[in-house]
Design an enzyme around this catalytic site. Structure first.
Site, PDB file in Angstrom:
ATOM      1  N   GLY A  79       0.793  -1.218   0.000  1.00  0.00           N
ATOM      2  CA  GLY A  79       0.000   0.000   0.000  1.00  0.00           C
ATOM      3  C   GLY A  79       0.830   1.273   0.000  1.00  0.00           C
ATOM      4  O   GLY A  79       2.036   1.266   0.245  1.00  0.00           O
ATOM      5  N   SER A 106      -2.872  -2.887  -4.717  1.00  0.00           N
ATOM      6  CA  SER A 106      -3.434  -3.032  -3.377  1.00  0.00           C
ATOM      7  C   SER A 106      -4.735  -2.247  -3.204  1.00  0.00           C
ATOM      8  O   SER A 106      -4.914  -1.179  -3.796  1.00  0.00           O
ATOM      9  CB  SER A 106      -2.418  -2.543  -2.342  1.00  0.00           C
ATOM     10  OG  SER A 106      -2.989  -2.481  -1.047  1.00  0.00           O
ATOM     11  N   TYR A 130      -8.813  -6.297   0.399  1.00  0.00           N
ATOM     12  CA  TYR A 130      -9.117  -6.463   1.818  1.00  0.00           C
ATOM     13  C   TYR A 130     -10.636  -6.388   1.921  1.00  0.00           C
ATOM     14  O   TYR A 130     -11.235  -5.360   1.600  1.00  0.00           O
ATOM     15  CB  TYR A 130      -8.492  -5.345   2.653  1.00  0.00           C
ATOM     16  CG  TYR A 130      -7.011  -5.476   2.871  1.00  0.00           C
ATOM     17  CD1 TYR A 130      -6.488  -6.529   3.612  1.00  0.00           C
ATOM     18  CD2 TYR A 130      -6.125  -4.522   2.361  1.00  0.00           C
ATOM     19  CE1 TYR A 130      -5.121  -6.645   3.825  1.00  0.00           C
ATOM     20  CE2 TYR A 130      -4.759  -4.631   2.571  1.00  0.00           C
ATOM     21  CZ  TYR A 130      -4.266  -5.696   3.301  1.00  0.00           C
ATOM     22  OH  TYR A 130      -2.917  -5.805   3.510  1.00  0.00           O
ATOM     23  N   THR A 156      -6.743 -11.136   0.361  1.00  0.00           N
ATOM     24  CA  THR A 156      -5.814 -11.331   1.475  1.00  0.00           C
ATOM     25  C   THR A 156      -6.578 -11.907   2.667  1.00  0.00           C
ATOM     26  O   THR A 156      -7.564 -11.335   3.117  1.00  0.00           O
ATOM     27  CB  THR A 156      -5.138 -10.012   1.865  1.00  0.00           C
ATOM     28  OG1 THR A 156      -4.315  -9.575   0.774  1.00  0.00           O
ATOM     29  CG2 THR A 156      -4.266 -10.178   3.102  1.00  0.00           C
ATOM     30  N   ARG A 165       2.218  -4.396  15.552  1.00  0.00           N
ATOM     31  CA  ARG A 165       3.370  -3.742  14.924  1.00  0.00           C
ATOM     32  C   ARG A 165       3.961  -2.719  15.899  1.00  0.00           C
ATOM     33  O   ARG A 165       3.530  -1.569  15.973  1.00  0.00           O
ATOM     34  CB  ARG A 165       2.937  -3.102  13.604  1.00  0.00           C
ATOM     35  CG  ARG A 165       2.345  -4.147  12.663  1.00  0.00           C
ATOM     36  CD  ARG A 165       1.879  -3.582  11.349  1.00  0.00           C
ATOM     37  NE  ARG A 165       1.199  -4.608  10.548  1.00  0.00           N
ATOM     38  CZ  ARG A 165       0.691  -4.420   9.345  1.00  0.00           C
ATOM     39  NH1 ARG A 165       0.777  -3.212   8.776  1.00  0.00           N
ATOM     40  NH2 ARG A 165       0.086  -5.401   8.705  1.00  0.00           N
ATOM     41  N   LYS A 224      -4.412 -15.041  -0.788  1.00  0.00           N
ATOM     42  CA  LYS A 224      -3.066 -14.646  -0.355  1.00  0.00           C
ATOM     43  C   LYS A 224      -2.953 -14.754   1.167  1.00  0.00           C
ATOM     44  O   LYS A 224      -3.747 -14.155   1.898  1.00  0.00           O
ATOM     45  CB  LYS A 224      -2.774 -13.206  -0.782  1.00  0.00           C
ATOM     46  CG  LYS A 224      -1.413 -12.681  -0.348  1.00  0.00           C
ATOM     47  CD  LYS A 224      -1.208 -11.257  -0.821  1.00  0.00           C
ATOM     48  CE  LYS A 224       0.152 -10.719  -0.424  1.00  0.00           C
ATOM     49  NZ  LYS A 224       0.307 -10.578   1.039  1.00  0.00           N
ATOM     50  N   HIS A 248       2.704 -12.337   5.014  1.00  0.00           N
ATOM     51  CA  HIS A 248       2.541 -10.881   4.987  1.00  0.00           C
ATOM     52  C   HIS A 248       3.865 -10.170   5.293  1.00  0.00           C
ATOM     53  O   HIS A 248       3.904  -9.095   5.903  1.00  0.00           O
ATOM     54  CB  HIS A 248       1.474 -10.446   5.999  1.00  0.00           C
ATOM     55  CG  HIS A 248       0.628  -9.301   5.532  1.00  0.00           C
ATOM     56  ND1 HIS A 248      -0.648  -9.468   5.058  1.00  0.00           N
ATOM     57  CD2 HIS A 248       0.868  -7.967   5.460  1.00  0.00           C
ATOM     58  CE1 HIS A 248      -1.165  -8.287   4.731  1.00  0.00           C
ATOM     59  NE2 HIS A 248      -0.250  -7.373   4.957  1.00  0.00           N
ATOM     60  N   ASP A 279       5.383 -15.213  -1.756  1.00  0.00           N
ATOM     61  CA  ASP A 279       6.073 -13.954  -1.474  1.00  0.00           C
ATOM     62  C   ASP A 279       6.710 -14.038  -0.100  1.00  0.00           C
ATOM     63  O   ASP A 279       6.348 -14.873   0.720  1.00  0.00           O
ATOM     64  CB  ASP A 279       5.158 -12.735  -1.624  1.00  0.00           C
ATOM     65  CG  ASP A 279       4.141 -12.553  -0.499  1.00  0.00           C
ATOM     66  OD1 ASP A 279       4.345 -13.056   0.622  1.00  0.00           O
ATOM     67  OD2 ASP A 279       3.127 -11.889  -0.738  1.00  0.00           O
TER      68      ASP A 279
END
Length: 353
Positions: A79, A106, A130, A156, A165, A224, A248, A279
């Site tokens: 993003g 995205s 999303y 996703t 985070r 994903k 992710h 990924d």
């Protein structure tokens, strides 16, 4: 100094970006173990080259969902590309079009979908969704991307809730206020309509809801974020068209397997009945070869694309892609592979280290 590998772009990007933006783009969940292991896990795999084969002609082309790409190296959905470069996703789309590969746009793109498509009208693009709590909004968005020419829908599945985070919390980061209003002020002034990221992600979305998505679109559906045999088998049961094995980039749940370590389990579960991609942690051409040897149809790049974008915009993304493609071409030649079809599990072994 000329940049000759992806980590050179990483160092350059860190110098180009503000600390808060760098922390966001490089951010991880928890202690960051999964992000680090994504890279380290590739280094636990060794190559078994075969020699005395005619590799004067090496063909890196392959197909995904029936469409040809110049190499099994594509761009993952990330993003807010305008944080890295003013033209954001438009520059990324142009670079992907020039490279002849797929770019997954995205939901959190900082440019309008119309502008992204207009920037690369001949591009090969998928759209990452999303799922929002407003079902009508999802329907409108899916129908919009289908009408704009996106060729697959990538849902996703690993964000029913935002990961822990820590660095974003330390920076008191709020994308809707801190990043968006500070770093994207010019964009929001041009587009006063609220962006989709203002809407909450649907934490109730589950397997049974896939049939509703399938009922409103003709696009192939890719999931994903799958990491286990059990979910891969459910993906087969629900007749999706592909899986991206992904954690992710270590940004959601820490302490999960590295993507390359989860790949074998997922590939074995689907028994060749749908395409599997990967990924996370890809930094060299050898990494691409290893992923394909373990059953991935192609790999998708996340952070390295943003590094290229931050350093040189569209030209930086082109350089990142070209470096990785050239390295992959060399890896194929030096292991005796003349085509992607010749890459198989006999080319690798797992290190005891």
């Amino acid at each position: 100094m000329s940049m000759v590998c992806l980590t050179d772009f990483e160092a350059c990007a860190q110098k180009c970006l503000s600390k808060s933006t760098w922390d966001y783009l490089e951010g991880t969940a928890g202690e960051g173990l999964t992000k680090d292991d994504n890279i380290a896990a590739f280094k636990r795999i060794r190559l078994r080259p075969r020699y005395l084969k005619d590799v004067s002609q090496v063909d890196t082309r392959t197909t995904i969902q029936g469409e040809e790409i110049s190499a099994p190296i594509c761009i993952a959905p990330t993003g807010f590309h305008c944080l890295a470069w003013p033209d954001g996703e438009m520059s990324t789309a142009r670079a992907a079009q020039a490279a002849g590969i797929c770019y997954i746009t995205s939901t959190y793109a900082s440019c309008t979908l119309e502008d992204i498509v207009a920037a690369a009208p001949r591009g090969f693009q998928w759209f990452q969704l999303y799922v929002q709590t407003d079902r009508q909004l999802n329907k409108q968005l899916i129908q919009k991307v289908e009408s704009l020419g996106f060729r697959a829908l990538v849902i996703t599945v690993d964000v029913p809730k935002l990961g822990n985070r820590r660095q974003d919390i330390r920076n008191q980061l709020n994308l809707k206020t801190n990043l968006l209003l500070k770093d994207l002020r010019s964009l929001t002034e041009r587009n006063p309509t609220p962006h989709l990221h203002m809407f909450p992600i649907d934490s109730a979305f589950c397997w049974d809801d896939l049939s509703w998505v399938q009922s409103i679109t003709q696009l192939p559906i890719i999931l994903k974020g799958i990491l286990t045999r059990e979910d891969a088998e459910l993906a087969l049961e629900h007749k999706v068209h592909g899986i991206i094995v992904s954690n992710h980039g270590g940004r959601q749940l820490d302490d999960v397997p590295a993507s390359i370590d989860a790949l074998t389990e997922v590939v074995a579960a689907v028994k060749g009945k749908l395409e599997v991609y990967l990924d996370g942690g890809v930094r060299t051409g050898n990494d691409v070869l290893k992923a394909l040897a373990l059953g991935a149809k192609c790999v998708f790049l996340g952070r390295p694309v943003l590094w290229g974008l931050a350093c040189k915009g569209e030209h930086g993304v082109k350089e990142v892609l070209n470096i990785l493609k050239d390295e992959f071409h060399t890896s194929m030649a030096l292991t005796g592979c003349r085509s992607v079809a010749e890459i198989n599990q006999n080319l690798i072994q797992f290190s005891r280290l």
